[in-house]
Design a protein around this motif. Structure first.
Motif, short mmCIF file in Angstrom:
data_model
loop_
_atom_site.label_atom_id
_atom_site.label_comp_id
_atom_site.label_asym_id
_atom_site.label_seq_id
_atom_site.Cartn_x
_atom_site.Cartn_y
_atom_site.Cartn_z
N ALA A 163 9.14 5.96 -0.94
CA ALA A 163 10.58 6.23 -0.88
C ALA A 163 10.88 7.70 -1.21
N ALA A 164 10.02 8.33 -1.99
CA ALA A 164 10.25 9.72 -2.39
C ALA A 164 9.44 10.71 -1.55
N ALA A 165 8.83 10.26 -0.47
CA ALA A 165 7.97 11.12 0.33
C ALA A 165 8.78 12.13 1.14
N ALA A 166 8.16 13.24 1.45
CA ALA A 166 8.81 14.28 2.26
C ALA A 166 8.98 13.82 3.71
N HIS A 167 8.09 12.95 4.19
CA HIS A 167 8.16 12.42 5.55
C HIS A 167 8.27 10.90 5.45
N PRO A 168 9.49 10.38 5.29
CA PRO A 168 9.65 8.95 5.00
C PRO A 168 9.16 8.01 6.11
N ASP A 169 9.27 8.41 7.37
CA ASP A 169 8.80 7.52 8.44
C ASP A 169 7.29 7.31 8.36
N VAL A 170 6.56 8.37 8.18
CA VAL A 170 5.10 8.28 8.07
C VAL A 170 4.73 7.51 6.81
N ALA A 171 5.43 7.79 5.71
CA ALA A 171 5.13 7.12 4.44
C ALA A 171 5.40 5.62 4.52
N PRO B 192 -5.24 -12.56 -11.33
CA PRO B 192 -4.99 -11.17 -11.77
C PRO B 192 -5.17 -10.14 -10.65
N VAL B 193 -6.15 -10.34 -9.77
CA VAL B 193 -6.35 -9.38 -8.69
C VAL B 193 -5.17 -9.42 -7.71
N GLU B 194 -4.59 -10.60 -7.50
CA GLU B 194 -3.42 -10.71 -6.62
C GLU B 194 -2.21 -10.03 -7.25
N ILE B 195 -2.04 -10.22 -8.53
CA ILE B 195 -0.92 -9.57 -9.24
C ILE B 195 -1.09 -8.06 -9.17
N ALA B 196 -2.32 -7.59 -9.38
CA ALA B 196 -2.58 -6.15 -9.31
C ALA B 196 -2.28 -5.61 -7.91
N ALA B 197 -2.63 -6.35 -6.85
CA ALA B 197 -2.35 -5.90 -5.48
C ALA B 197 -0.85 -5.83 -5.22
N VAL B 198 -0.11 -6.81 -5.71
CA VAL B 198 1.34 -6.82 -5.52
C VAL B 198 1.99 -5.67 -6.30
N VAL B 199 1.53 -5.44 -7.53
CA VAL B 199 2.07 -4.33 -8.34
C VAL B 199 1.73 -2.99 -7.67
N LEU B 200 0.51 -2.85 -7.16
CA LEU B 200 0.12 -1.62 -6.48
C LEU B 200 0.98 -1.39 -5.24
N ALA B 201 1.24 -2.45 -4.47
CA ALA B 201 2.10 -2.31 -3.29
C ALA B 201 3.52 -1.91 -3.69
N GLY B 202 4.03 -2.46 -4.78
CA GLY B 202 5.35 -2.07 -5.26
C GLY B 202 5.40 -0.63 -5.71
N TRP B 203 4.37 -0.20 -6.43
CA TRP B 203 4.32 1.18 -6.90
C TRP B 203 4.19 2.15 -5.72
#
Length: 176
Positions: A69-77, A52-63
């Motif tokens: 992707a919606a950041a004002a400074h995409p390179d830094v983000a 479950p902790v691995e699934i949570a880490a992968v979901v967090l990375a996806g989120w």
């Protein structure tokens, strides 16, 4: 090698116009070694489900990728997403998979924790030595900013936000 996770400032120019940090090489190299080892030495009984902790880490990375992707400074983000979320999730899955495949997971956990504590001690000793020597500056993520004891990691500067000035805490006052 055990101190390297605590020192982001080392980069290697391996490709034209592209530097790789020790973290890039360590995490991606670890994932690569794990994949190659799994292909060369398959263990059918070693197949497992993600914890479950691995699934949570992968979901967090996806989120976090959606947010980047919606950041004002995409390179830094994208940089922050890669170094914080992607590499964190990959490192977690790599370590837990390696421990799962280990013949003696308790011994390997002790070795891993001992190496991390030893590496952190080396880096803390380096900071104390630099303070005692009067240099007091180390680099973190390629920017000189730490003076003796790092109070907090400064976020990556936006273009022009801190150009030409030190963003770390000032020198410590003289004793007495």
């Amino acid at each position: 090698m055990a101190a390297l996770p605590f020192y982001f400032g080392v980069t290697l120019p391996l490709l034209p116009q592209r530097n790789f940090s020790i973290i890039d090489l360590g995490v991606l190299g670890g994932v690569g070694l794990l994949v190659v080892h799994g292909l060369l030495f398959p263990r059918p009984q070693a197949r497992r489900r993600l914890a479950p902790v691995e699934i949570a880490a992968v979901v967090l990375a996806g989120w976090a990728l959606v947010s980047a992707a919606a950041a004002a400074h995409p390179d830094v983000a994208r940089y922050e997403w890669r170094t914080v979320f992607l590499y964190g999730a990959l490192f977690l899955v790599t370590v837990t998979t390696t421990l799962h495949r280990s013949e003696d997971p308790a011994r390997d956990r002790r070795l891993l924790v001992t190496a991390w504590l030893g590496g952190a001690t080396v880096m803390a000793g380096l900071g104390v030595w630099q303070f005692a020597a009067g240099t007091m500056t180390i680099t973190a993520e390629g920017a000189a900013g730490a003076r003796a004891v790092r109070v907090a990691q400064q976020p990556r500067a936006l273009p022009g936000a801190h150009a030409g000035r030190d963003v770390g805490p000032g020198p410590l006052p003289a004793p007495g």
